[in-house]
Design an enzyme around this catalytic site. Structure first.
Site, mmCIF file in Angstrom:
data_model
loop_
_atom_site.group_PDB
_atom_site.id
_atom_site.type_symbol
_atom_site.label_atom_id
_atom_site.label_comp_id
_atom_site.label_asym_id
_atom_site.label_seq_id
_atom_site.Cartn_x
_atom_site.Cartn_y
_atom_site.Cartn_z
ATOM 1 N N ARG A 1 -39.307 111.603 8.874
ATOM 2 C CA ARG A 1 -40.287 110.816 8.108
ATOM 3 C C ARG A 1 -41.634 110.989 8.791
ATOM 4 O O ARG A 1 -41.790 110.679 9.978
ATOM 5 C CB ARG A 1 -39.870 109.342 8.099
ATOM 6 C CG ARG A 1 -40.859 108.392 7.400
ATOM 7 C CD ARG A 1 -40.978 108.710 5.925
ATOM 8 N NE ARG A 1 -41.635 107.641 5.180
ATOM 9 C CZ ARG A 1 -42.959 107.483 5.113
ATOM 10 N NH1 ARG A 1 -43.768 108.306 5.768
ATOM 11 N NH2 ARG A 1 -43.467 106.498 4.394
ATOM 12 N N GLU B 1 -44.279 108.236 -4.435
ATOM 13 C CA GLU B 1 -42.890 108.490 -4.778
ATOM 14 C C GLU B 1 -42.830 109.545 -5.879
ATOM 15 O O GLU B 1 -43.793 109.743 -6.626
ATOM 16 C CB GLU B 1 -42.208 107.201 -5.229
ATOM 17 C CG GLU B 1 -42.172 106.104 -4.178
ATOM 18 C CD GLU B 1 -41.302 106.474 -2.980
ATOM 19 O OE1 GLU B 1 -40.354 107.262 -3.154
ATOM 20 O OE2 GLU B 1 -41.567 105.957 -1.878
ATOM 21 N N ARG C 1 -33.920 107.848 9.727
ATOM 22 C CA ARG C 1 -34.819 109.000 9.795
ATOM 23 C C ARG C 1 -35.625 108.970 11.093
ATOM 24 O O ARG C 1 -35.951 107.892 11.599
ATOM 25 C CB ARG C 1 -35.768 108.995 8.603
ATOM 26 C CG ARG C 1 -35.086 109.114 7.258
ATOM 27 C CD ARG C 1 -36.068 108.969 6.108
ATOM 28 N NE ARG C 1 -36.747 107.681 6.118
ATOM 29 C CZ ARG C 1 -37.570 107.263 5.152
ATOM 30 N NH1 ARG C 1 -37.805 108.033 4.104
ATOM 31 N NH2 ARG C 1 -38.153 106.083 5.241
#
Length: 333
Positions: free
Chosen positions: A223, A231, A265
């Site tokens: 990330r 998104e 992540r």
């Protein structure tokens, strides 16, 4: 470029006491000629865009990456007050300017100019730091497959387990599965081999073909630290994903991991051929500065530059923030 011009006279005129000393990569003597030659090379790059011949023998990154370094070094030199005049000051400028780049490259640049790689860095002669403050893990990935770019701020990467740190962490179950898979493939028992491949993948690893045989690699979900891209279903979500794919696809990345998020992540700063990926995304107007989790002022600066030029998502007068979009969608709004 006046700072550079003031040093050019030193480049090819070593003092009498320097005669007979060992020669540096440019055929001039240590120590101060290294500073003068650096000044000369920066002046030359500022005018021609050409990096010095022979640098590639000292560093590991591409010519494109080298040009990016010299562009940064030219800017840092122009801003330096006073300009570096000693080897230690020149080393400090190089290290501070290129500190986010690969350790091997920074050391290579210093070696190319015959500049010290110790006191100028930490003040206590400890040499180049293995990582930046706060970095918990640092590694270089295998080339990234474009299909492993999930969106504008998330990438799945793989690291060769031949690296010492990774090799020590491979579970015995994975090693055994890799050995058994090889045997099943030799017997052309592809169904069993595929089942073992799925077992390996489920454990967070994969086996792929390499130039010197199979490569066992560990999977990391990355990330990008400090930014939040739209998104996929939001305006500019597809554009952000495509831009990130085009940048990192087929390239090995330098990853500096700071923490792990709630989804497992690795939250990291990412560099691709000398390009700071978060900077790239912010300047392209394809991500927000994620202020709630990162207060770095340069991120705010890069976001503001994109806003002023109305590039990317900033073409809209009031683009929806992804963290607000996620909150509304979780509530079913």
């Amino acid at each position: 470029m006046g700072n550079v011009l003031r040093l050019l006279g030193k480049c090819c005129n070593p003092s009498p006491q320097e005669e007979g000393q060992s020669l540096g990569p440019h055929g001039v003597t240590y120590p101060t000629p290294g500073v003068a030659v650096l000044a000369h090379d920066l002046f030359h790059f500022d005018n021609t865009g050409e990096v010095p011949d022979g640098l590639s023998r000292h560093v590991v990154s591409s010519k494109k990456a080298q040009a990016n370094w010299y562009k940064k070094l030219v800017g840092a030199w122009k801003e330096a007050k006073p300009p570096p005049k000693s080897p230690e000051a020149a080393s400090k400028l190089i290290i501070e300017t290129l500190r986010r780049h690969r350790k091997e490259d920074v050391e290579g640049v210093l070696a190319f100019y015959g500049l010290p790689a110790t006191d100028a860095i930490t003040g206590v002669g400890q040499g180049l730091p293995l990582s930046l403050p706060g970095v918990k893990l640092q590694f270089t990935t295998l080339p990234v497959d474009t299909k492993d770019v999930a969106d504008g701020d998330t990438i799945t990467v793989y690291v060769d387990t031949k690296e010492a740190r990774e090799s020590a962490q491979v579970p015995d179950s994975v090693r055994n599965a890799v050995t058994r898979r090889s045997k099943e493939l030799a017997k052309k028992n592809y169904a069993e081999a595929n089942a073992l491949q799925k077992q390996i993948f489920k454990a967070g690893y994969r086996v792929s073909n390499g130039p010197n045989g199979d490569i066992l690699a560990r999977k990391y979900r990355i990330r990008l630290r400090g930014i939040d891209a739209p998104e996929s279903s939001m305006p500019y979500g597809a554009e952000a994903k495509e831009a990130l794919r085009n940048l990192v696809g087929g390239n090995s990345l330098e990853i500096h991991v700071y923490e792990e998020d709630q989804y497992g992540r690795s939250v990291a700063d990412v560099y691709c051929n000398g390009i700071f990926v978060q900077e790239f995304m912010l300047k392209k107007g394809l991500a927000w500065h994620y202020v709630a989790y990162d207060r770095r002022p340069q991120f705010a600066k890069w976001e503001k530059e994109a806003q002023v030029t109305r590039i990317g998502l900033w073409a809209s007068s009031d683009p929806e923030k992804p963290w607000e979009w996620r909150k509304d969608n979780r509530r079913g709004v």
